[in-house]
Enzyme design. Structure first.
Site, short mmCIF file in Angstrom:
data_model
loop_
_atom_site.label_atom_id
_atom_site.label_comp_id
_atom_site.label_asym_id
_atom_site.label_seq_id
_atom_site.Cartn_x
_atom_site.Cartn_y
_atom_site.Cartn_z
N ASN A 131 48.21 32.86 -1.98
CA ASN A 131 48.01 34.28 -1.70
C ASN A 131 47.41 34.96 -2.93
O ASN A 131 48.01 34.95 -3.99
CB ASN A 131 49.36 34.91 -1.34
CG ASN A 131 49.31 36.41 -1.21
OD1 ASN A 131 48.24 37.00 -1.06
ND2 ASN A 131 50.46 37.03 -1.26
N TYR B 14 59.08 29.41 6.44
CA TYR B 14 57.76 28.82 6.63
C TYR B 14 57.61 28.33 8.06
O TYR B 14 56.56 28.48 8.68
CB TYR B 14 57.55 27.66 5.64
CG TYR B 14 57.60 28.11 4.19
CD1 TYR B 14 56.50 28.69 3.59
CD2 TYR B 14 58.76 27.96 3.44
CE1 TYR B 14 56.54 29.10 2.27
CE2 TYR B 14 58.82 28.38 2.12
CZ TYR B 14 57.70 28.95 1.54
OH TYR B 14 57.74 29.37 0.24
N GLU C 186 63.95 45.12 -2.45
CA GLU C 186 63.67 45.57 -1.08
C GLU C 186 64.94 45.70 -0.25
O GLU C 186 65.00 46.53 0.65
CB GLU C 186 62.68 44.63 -0.40
CG GLU C 186 61.28 44.73 -0.96
CD GLU C 186 60.25 43.94 -0.18
OE1 GLU C 186 60.59 43.30 0.84
OE2 GLU C 186 59.07 43.96 -0.60
N CYS D 116 54.19 37.63 0.03
CA CYS D 116 54.56 36.21 0.11
C CYS D 116 55.97 35.99 -0.42
O CYS D 116 56.59 34.96 -0.10
CB CYS D 116 53.54 35.35 -0.62
SG CYS D 116 53.20 35.84 -2.31
N HIS D 117 56.50 36.94 -1.18
CA HIS D 117 57.88 36.81 -1.67
C HIS D 117 58.90 36.88 -0.54
O HIS D 117 60.04 36.48 -0.71
CB HIS D 117 58.18 37.88 -2.73
CG HIS D 117 58.07 39.29 -2.24
ND1 HIS D 117 56.85 39.95 -2.19
CD2 HIS D 117 58.99 40.15 -1.77
CE1 HIS D 117 57.05 41.17 -1.72
NE2 HIS D 117 58.35 41.31 -1.45
#
Length: 175
Positions: free
Chosen positions: A134, A111, A169, A142-143
């Site tokens: 979001n 953040y 990912e 946002c993850h």
């Protein structure tokens, strides 16, 4: 001018996803039990079952391209979405969401790092609040935002989903 909203639900490896469109442009993607999920009555009319299928790739509604790209993403074939989006939020929220789309696939940012990029180094809490609001999860990733220590922090879809998406990912997902 009146906007026409509609929605559909599609299955995914992370549970059902509700896709919402304003005049045919994607404006929402929500998971079940998602924090800050708007009331279902705000999603507009559901695309009737005869016009859609929960199966990926069988949709000719405004959601067809979103479903195709999500299918490719979940198959590990797509790293960056190229969909037209209609974002409803404050100017600051939209700036944060834009920065989220710039976090590369498989990487994370804190953040605080996002606040620095936005030119507001003391705004990490505000960045976190915008991140939590979001409206288009997964597509606006946002993850990929984590705490300053590298640990997982809040995620509207739940920390288990966040970890699963990050593992997916990174190529470390266990299914």
């Amino acid at each position: 001018m009146t906007q026409t909203k509609q929605h559909t639900v599609a299955d995914s490896p992370y549970g059902p996803l509700t896709l919402v469109a304003d005049d045919g442009v994607l404006c929402g993607l929500y998971m079940t039990d998602q924090r800050h999920r708007p009331p279902e009555e705000t999603f507009g009319m559901e695309v009737p079952p005869r016009e859609r299928s929960r199966a990926w790739g069988s949709d000719d509604t405004p959601f067809a391209e979103a479903k195709e790209q999500l299918k490719a993403y979940f198959a590990g074939e797509l790293k960056e979405f190229t969909l037209e989006l209609r974002l409803h939020g404050t100017l600051f929220q939209r700036r944060v969401w834009d920065q989220l789309t710039r976090i590369p696939y498989g990487e994370t940012r804190s953040y605080g790092q996002l606040a620095d990029v936005l030119g507001s180094p003391k705004a990490s809490r505000a960045v976190g609040l915008a991140n939590g609001r979001n409206p288009i999860g997964i597509i606006i990733p946002c993850h990929r935002v984590i705490g300053a220590s590298g640990g997982l922090t809040g995620y509207g879809g739940g920390l288990v989903r966040k970890q699963r998406l990050l593992d997916f990912e990174r190529g470390t997902a266990l299914f």
